[in-house]
Write a protein that holds these residues in place. Structure first.
Motif, short mmCIF file in Angstrom:
data_model
loop_
_atom_site.label_atom_id
_atom_site.label_comp_id
_atom_site.label_asym_id
_atom_site.label_seq_id
_atom_site.Cartn_x
_atom_site.Cartn_y
_atom_site.Cartn_z
N TYR A 68 0.85 -1.19 0.00
CA TYR A 68 0.00 0.00 0.00
C TYR A 68 0.89 1.24 0.00
CZ TYR A 68 -4.03 -2.95 0.87
OH TYR A 68 -5.02 -3.90 0.75
N TYR A 70 0.60 5.34 0.05
CA TYR A 70 -0.42 6.35 0.31
C TYR A 70 0.22 7.64 0.80
CZ TYR A 70 0.14 4.42 5.05
OH TYR A 70 0.65 3.97 6.25
N TYR A 97 -1.23 -1.17 -4.19
CA TYR A 97 -2.47 -0.43 -3.96
C TYR A 97 -2.12 1.04 -3.73
CZ TYR A 97 -4.87 -4.89 -3.52
OH TYR A 97 -5.41 -6.13 -3.78
N ASN A 99 -3.14 5.18 -3.14
CA ASN A 99 -4.08 6.15 -2.58
C ASN A 99 -3.30 7.44 -2.34
OD1 ASN A 99 -6.35 7.32 -1.38
ND2 ASN A 99 -5.77 6.59 0.66
N LEU A 124 -6.34 0.52 -6.93
CA LEU A 124 -6.59 1.60 -5.99
C LEU A 124 -7.01 0.96 -4.67
CD1 LEU A 124 -6.49 3.29 -8.58
CD2 LEU A 124 -8.39 4.63 -7.68
N THR A 126 -7.01 1.68 0.01
CA THR A 126 -6.50 2.35 1.21
C THR A 126 -5.75 1.34 2.08
OG1 THR A 126 -8.63 1.94 2.31
CG2 THR A 126 -8.33 4.07 1.22
N ALA A 140 -10.48 5.32 -1.96
CA ALA A 140 -9.14 5.70 -2.39
C ALA A 140 -9.24 6.70 -3.54
CB ALA A 140 -8.35 4.48 -2.83
N CYS A 142 -6.62 8.55 -6.52
CA CYS A 142 -5.29 8.50 -7.14
C CYS A 142 -5.30 9.54 -8.26
CB CYS A 142 -5.02 7.09 -7.68
SG CYS A 142 -3.41 6.88 -8.47
N ASP A 163 -13.94 4.46 -5.21
CA ASP A 163 -12.56 4.84 -5.54
C ASP A 163 -12.54 5.66 -6.83
OD1 ASP A 163 -11.76 3.40 -3.36
OD2 ASP A 163 -11.12 1.63 -4.50
#
Length: 367
Positions: A68, A70, A97, A99, A124, A126, A140, A142, A163
Motif C-alpha cells: 500500500y 499512500y 495499492y 491512494n 486503488l 486504502t 481511495a 489517485c 474509488d
C-alpha cells in the motif's frame, strides 16, 4: 496475420483472489515504512508512506505481498521503494495499492517504471488499519502523479465502488515531452488522455469510470490483449490464440489435417502448479461458449510449465468453433473444482473465419 484484441471476458471469482479486500479487516500490517524515519509528523505526512503486507494469510490467498502506497508522492519516493525491492520485501509480481492526491510527476513516472520492470499489478486501495481502529472513509483517490504511477502496472485493475482515479489531460499533441514519452512507453494511446469538448476546451483532469478505463486501455483488469495468429505451418493452415493474465499465459492452437484439426491447449502457470494440477485431474475438456467439448477422463499432461490438453477436433464441427464467442480449456478434480482458462474470441472473428475457410479448402483438395 497477427491480430491483437482487447478482451473483457469476465473470469471466475477464484481468479481474483489477489485483490480480495477482506484481508484488510482481519490482518495487522506486517511491515510499514513512513518515508524516512522522521520524528516530525508533518514531515512524514508530506511523504509517500509504504505499507508491506506479507503475512502468512496474505501470501496463502494472494500468493504475493500486497503493498500500500499512500500520501503525497515526494521526489525521494522512488529511492525508498527501490530499497524495498532490492531488500526482497517487494518481489516481482507484487500487488500495488495506490491512494495519493498526487505530487512529483517525475517521481510518479519513476515508480511506474519500477512497477512495469517488476511485472507488478496496480490497484486503488486504502492501507490496512490495525485491529479495533475506528471505521474511517475507505475510498481511495489517485490523481496526477499517482495516476502516472498506476499506468506502470503490467496488469491494472479499474477503479471500482467509490474509488476514483484522475488523469491529467492535455489538448492533442500538447503534453510535455517526457509525459508523452512515458505514456507511450506504458503502451497507452495518446488519445486516451486527450479530453477536448466540442467547443475545443479541455478538462484538465479525466475521471474515468471502470468501463471507460477498460475501453481506453487505461486498465486491463488483470489480462492483456488476446492475440490471434493465422499462418501456414508444414503447408497446413495453423491458428494460434494467446493471452496472458496475472496467473500465466494461455494458448489454444489448431493445425489443420485431413483427418481432423490437431487441437492443443497450454495453460502456462509454472512447473510446480502445472504438475500439481495434473496430479489432481480426473476429467479434462475443451470448452466452446461455456459448453464441454471433447471431454476425457484424465487427458491432461504437464509439459515444462504448462498443463497441456491435446485432441483431434472433427472437421465437420469446425464451423461451430469459427462462430464461437468464447473458448477455453479445463481440468476438474475429484471434488468438482476446475482449473484452467477461458477467453473471448468475438473480436478475432475474421481470423477464425480465415482459418476455417483455409482448412476447408485444404481438406477438399486432399479428398
Amino acid at each position: 496475420m497477427l491480430v491483437p484484441y482487447r478482451n473483457t471476458f469476465q473470469r471466475p471469482l477464484y481468479w481474483k483472489l489477489a485483490s480480495l479486500s477482506l484481508l484488510a479487516t482481519c490482518i495487522t500490517p506486517a511491515f510499514q515504512v513512513h518515508a524516512e524515519k522522521s520524528t516530525s509528523k508533518n514531515a512524514a505526512s508530506s511523504q509517500l508512506a509504504m505499507q508491506v503486507n506479507d503475512d502468512r494469510m496474505t501470501l496463502s490467498m494472494a500468493r504475493v505481498p500486497q503493498i500500500y502506497l499512500y500520501g503525497p508522492i515526494d521526489s525521494d519516493a522512488p529511492r525508498r521503494f527501490e530499497l524495498l525491492v532490492k531488500s526482497g520485501k517487494i518481489p516481482n509480481g507484487s500487488d500495488i495499492y495506490l491512494n495519493s492526491p498526487g505530487g512529483s510527476v517525475d517521481a510518479g513516472m519513476a515508480l511506474g517504471r519500477m512497477f512495469r520492470q517488476g511485472s507488478m499489478v496496480t490497484h486503488l486501495g486504502t492501507p490496512r488499519l490495525p485491529k479495533h481502529t475506528p471505521i474511517v472513509n475507505k475510498s481511495a483517490i489517485c490523481e496526477g502523479a499517482c495516476a502516472y504511477a498506476y499506468l506502470g502496472g503490467r496488469f491494472r485493475w479499474a477503479a471500482s465502488g467509490s474509488d476514483r482515479i484522475g488523469f491529467p489531460t492535455y489538448p492533442a499533441q500538447q503534453a510535455p515531452e517526457q509525459i508523452s514519452a512515458y505514456v507511450k512507453e506504458m503502451g497507452i494511446a495518446d488519445a486516451a488522455l486527450t479530453a477536448a469538448s466540442a467547443t475545443g476546451t479541455a478538462d484538465p483532469i479525466l475521471w474515468p469510470n471502470a468501463d471507460e478505463m477498460i475501453a481506453k486501455g487505461l486498465a486491463n483488469n488483470g489480462r492483456l490483449d488476446l492475440v490471434a495468429t493465422y499462418k501456414y505451418v508444414q503447408d497446413a493452415p495453423y491458428l494460434e490464440l494467446k493471452q496472458s493474465d496475472r496467473n500465466g499465459e494461455h494458448t489454444i492452437t489448431l493445425l489443420c489435417k485431413p483427418g481432423g484439426a490437431e487441437l492443443a491447449t497450454y495453460d502456462t502457470i509454472g512447473t510446480v502448479r502445472a504438475r500439481q494440477t495434473v496430479a489432481r485431474a480426473v476429467h479434462s475438456y475443451f470448452e466452446i461458449n461455456q459448453q464441454e467439448t471433447l471431454p476425457q477422463q484424465g487427458g491432461a499432461t504437464a509439459v515444462d510449465q504448462s498443463v497441456v490438453l491435446q485432441r483431434i477436433y472433427p472437421l465437420d464441427q469446425l464451423q461451430h468453433m469459427a462462430s464461437a464467442q468464447a473458448m477455453g480449456a479445463w481440468v476438474r478434480d475429484r471434488t468438482g473444482i476446475r482449473y484452467g482458462f477461458a477467453f473471448e474470441v468475438g473480436g478475432v472473428r475474421k481470423v477464425l473465419n480465415d482459418f476455417y475457410n483455409a482448412c476447408t479448402y485444404a481438406t477438399q483438395q486432399h479428398s
